[in-house]
Design an enzyme around this catalytic site. Structure first.
Site, short mmCIF file in Angstrom:
data_model
loop_
_atom_site.label_atom_id
_atom_site.label_comp_id
_atom_site.label_asym_id
_atom_site.label_seq_id
_atom_site.Cartn_x
_atom_site.Cartn_y
_atom_site.Cartn_z
N ARG A 26 -3.19 -23.42 3.10
CA ARG A 26 -3.47 -24.09 4.37
C ARG A 26 -4.75 -24.91 4.29
NH1 ARG A 26 -0.21 -19.89 4.93
NH2 ARG A 26 1.17 -19.68 6.74
N ARG A 66 4.74 -10.41 -7.93
CA ARG A 66 4.45 -9.10 -7.32
C ARG A 66 5.24 -7.98 -7.98
NH1 ARG A 66 0.88 -11.02 -3.71
NH2 ARG A 66 1.53 -12.81 -2.48
N GLY A 93 7.27 -20.98 -2.01
CA GLY A 93 7.97 -21.11 -0.74
C GLY A 93 7.05 -21.68 0.34
N LYS A 151 -3.93 -16.32 -0.89
CA LYS A 151 -2.97 -17.38 -1.21
C LYS A 151 -2.58 -18.18 0.04
CE LYS A 151 1.30 -16.18 -2.83
NZ LYS A 151 2.36 -16.86 -2.05
N ARG A 198 13.61 -8.58 -4.03
CA ARG A 198 12.64 -7.51 -4.33
C ARG A 198 13.18 -6.12 -4.05
NH1 ARG A 198 7.16 -10.77 -2.43
NH2 ARG A 198 6.90 -11.84 -4.41
N ASP A 251 4.60 -8.70 1.86
CA ASP A 251 4.40 -8.94 0.42
C ASP A 251 3.95 -7.67 -0.32
OD1 ASP A 251 5.14 -11.56 0.74
OD2 ASP A 251 3.08 -12.29 0.96
N GLN A 270 5.89 -18.77 7.64
CA GLN A 270 6.23 -20.07 7.05
C GLN A 270 7.02 -20.91 8.05
OE1 GLN A 270 8.06 -19.27 3.25
NE2 GLN A 270 6.14 -18.56 2.37
N LYS A 286 12.86 -13.35 -1.31
CA LYS A 286 11.52 -13.73 -1.78
C LYS A 286 11.65 -14.31 -3.19
CE LYS A 286 9.17 -12.60 1.87
NZ LYS A 286 8.56 -13.67 2.66
C1 S3P Z 1 3.45 -16.64 3.73
C2 S3P Z 1 4.28 -15.99 4.59
C3 S3P Z 1 5.20 -14.93 4.17
C4 S3P Z 1 4.84 -14.35 2.81
C5 S3P Z 1 4.49 -15.42 1.82
C6 S3P Z 1 3.35 -16.28 2.31
C7 S3P Z 1 2.60 -17.72 4.26
O1 S3P Z 1 6.51 -15.45 4.09
O2 S3P Z 1 5.88 -13.55 2.32
O3 S3P Z 1 4.12 -14.84 0.58
O4 S3P Z 1 1.62 -18.11 3.59
O5 S3P Z 1 2.87 -18.21 5.36
P1 S3P Z 1 7.42 -15.54 5.41
O6 S3P Z 1 6.60 -16.22 6.41
O7 S3P Z 1 8.61 -16.35 5.09
O8 S3P Z 1 7.77 -14.13 5.75
#
Ligand code: S3P
Length: 452
Positions: free
Chosen positions: A43, A408, A111, A38, A366, A335, A187, A362
């Site tokens: 990206r 999840r 997110g 994912k 969770r 995750d 993120q 999340k």
């Molecule tokens: C992700 C980063 C993670 C992860 C999310 C995907 C990403 O979140 O939990 O499912 O693709 O950069 P955080 O970076 O906020 O921890």
């Protein structure tokens, strides 16, 4: 014909997953391929859209989250072919050339879409954007990205002092900064690096612990100049590169593989081979955690494909031991904690998951949701402010569970149900489509192609 172990029924707009394992004799056998990663899928779509020329993506995840990303990018002028797992072709607009969309950008449940996209949009001077999403996304904290972007000169407004979506962004010329992030979040890191693409000079992000590094790897492949200092946990990007379209091969998502790893471990006499799984070291915390718990997993056919390490994972059932999971390992398995909690129920002794307060923000809380759903099944699991405490060795009984709109959670509960006595019903199971649209089919494949 044995009775069906897995059934899915529609209830209004929702789906109910019913799992009714046989009293004995269930074993999980076979080879599985899993959907594309994912994080890498998001990206590949975003970087393809802002690069010059053509990007080809093989193995894209066809889940709802990457669809949200593609939908937003198309609304800003990127030409993206119909999404399919064979090959998606993108004609990028070039850095800084996303168009002002005429409607609100809808990031759905994702997110990653909203936080990474904010970094891109904030630097598009004299263009205006509004981005929002579903009820879950509108409750998730955005100040973690609004703060560094504002330091760079971005203008962003949102609910509750600019911390919740919908968010409105007036694009500006941004200045490069060094940002010490208080949380280890890929993120946040990726958002600041993407904003840094358009700033004059070097933008640096320093993290408290290393988070997944797909952005750095892929931006470099597209032509950005990136330097990393693993000791200092810092990543620097040089502004104003020329990004050129690439071919990206998306490996299978280790976060999706995690469900089958735990399923095979807890269901006796099982052996599964999960093929083509991305084993980027910033993502393999799940393998380390399960190894600490004494799981039998071997890594086979290791290779590097398009800049990311990939392998097949062979897993056999066995008795787990409780373990303590926390610290720098957490961002590398963030995750996978819901499914680790399921594994811990069947381990001997106590498992403590700590330093994971991030789980509360999340797609659902969770920590609270896994504790409440697994308790309903009879597990000895309690919430900690920053994690979970699980006393293993108990037995689960089937009951009615809720997925709380969280993919999840739905999948973790499904795996727990394979080892429960009697029938489990999971309401809201359609959530699996966010990251694993074929989850029900794979579950049937491993449960029902055998003599029971
Ligand atoms: C992700 C980063 C993670 C992860 C999310 C995907 C990403 O979140 O939990 O499912 O693709 O950069 P955080 O970076 O906020 O921890």
């Amino acid at each position: 014909m044995p009775p069906s172990i897995i059934t899915v029924q529609s209830v209004g707009t929702q789906q109910q997953l019913v799992i009714n394992p046989p009293e004995q004799g269930l074993t999980l056998q076979g080879n599985l391929t899993i959907p594309g990663d994912k994080s890498i899928s998001h990206r590949a779509l975003m970087f393809g859209a802002i690069a010059l020329g053509e990007t080809r993506i093989q193995g894209l995840l066809l889940g709802e989250d990457p669809r949200s990303t593609a939908h937003c990018l198309r609304a800003m002028g990127a030409q993206i072919s119909e999404l399919n797992a064979q090959e998606v072709i993108i004609q990028g607009v070039g850095l800084g050339n996303l168009e002002e969309p005429s409607a609100v950008l809808d990031a759905g449940n994702s997110g990653t879409t909203v936080r990474l996209m904010l970094g891109l949009l904030a630097s598009h001077a004299s263009r205006f954007f509004v981005i929002s999403g579903d009820a879950s996304l509108r409750s998730r904290p955005m100040s973690r990205v609004v703060k560094p972007l504002t330091e760079m000169g971005a203008k962003i407004w949102g609910r509750q002092r600019n911390s919740l979506a919908p968010l409105a962004i007036q694009g500006e010329s941004l200045k490069a900064i060094t940002y010490h992030s208080p949380i280890a979040s890929a993120q946040v890191k990726s958002c600041v690096l993407l904003a840094g693409l358009m700033a004059e000079g070097n933008t640096t992000v320093v993290e408290p612990a290393l988070s997944r590094d797909h952005s750095e790897r892929m931006l470099e492949a597209f032509g950005a100049n990136i330097t990393t200092d693993p000791e200092a946990k810092s990543i620097t990007i040089e502004g104003k590169p020329t990004l050129k379209g690439q071919t990206i091969v998306v490996p299978g998502d280790i976060s999706s593989a995690a469900f089958w790893l735990v399923a095979a471990i807890i269901v006796p006499d099982s052996e599964l081979v999960i093929e083509n799984v991305g084993i980027n070291p910033t993502r393999t915390g799940i393998l380390e955690a399960l190894e600490r718990m004494e799981a039998d997993i071997t890594i086979e056919n290791k290779q590097i494909i398009a800049g990311e390490p990939v392998a097949d994972l062979r897993v056999r059932s066995g008795q787990l031991k409780g373990a303590e999971i926390g610290g720098d390992l957490i961002p590398r398995l963030i995750d996978e904690i819901p499914i680790i909690a399921v594994a811990a129920i069947f381990a001997q002794g106590k498992t403590i998951i700590k330093d994971a307060a991030e789980l509360r923000v999340k797609e659902s809380d969770r920590i609270a949701v896994m504790a409440s759903q697994l308790s309903k099944m009879g597990a000895n699991i309690t919430e900690r402010p920053d994690g979970l405490e699980i006393n293993g060795g108990g037995e689960l009984k089937g009951t009615e569970l809720e997925a709380y709109n969280d993919h999840r959670v739905a999948m973790s509960c499904a795996i727990a149900a394979l080892k429960a006595k009697g029938k489990t019903t999971i309401n809201g199971a359609e959530a699996v489509a966010i990251s694993y649209p074929d989850f029900f089919d794979s579950l049937r494949q491993i449960c029902e192609t055998q003599e029971i």
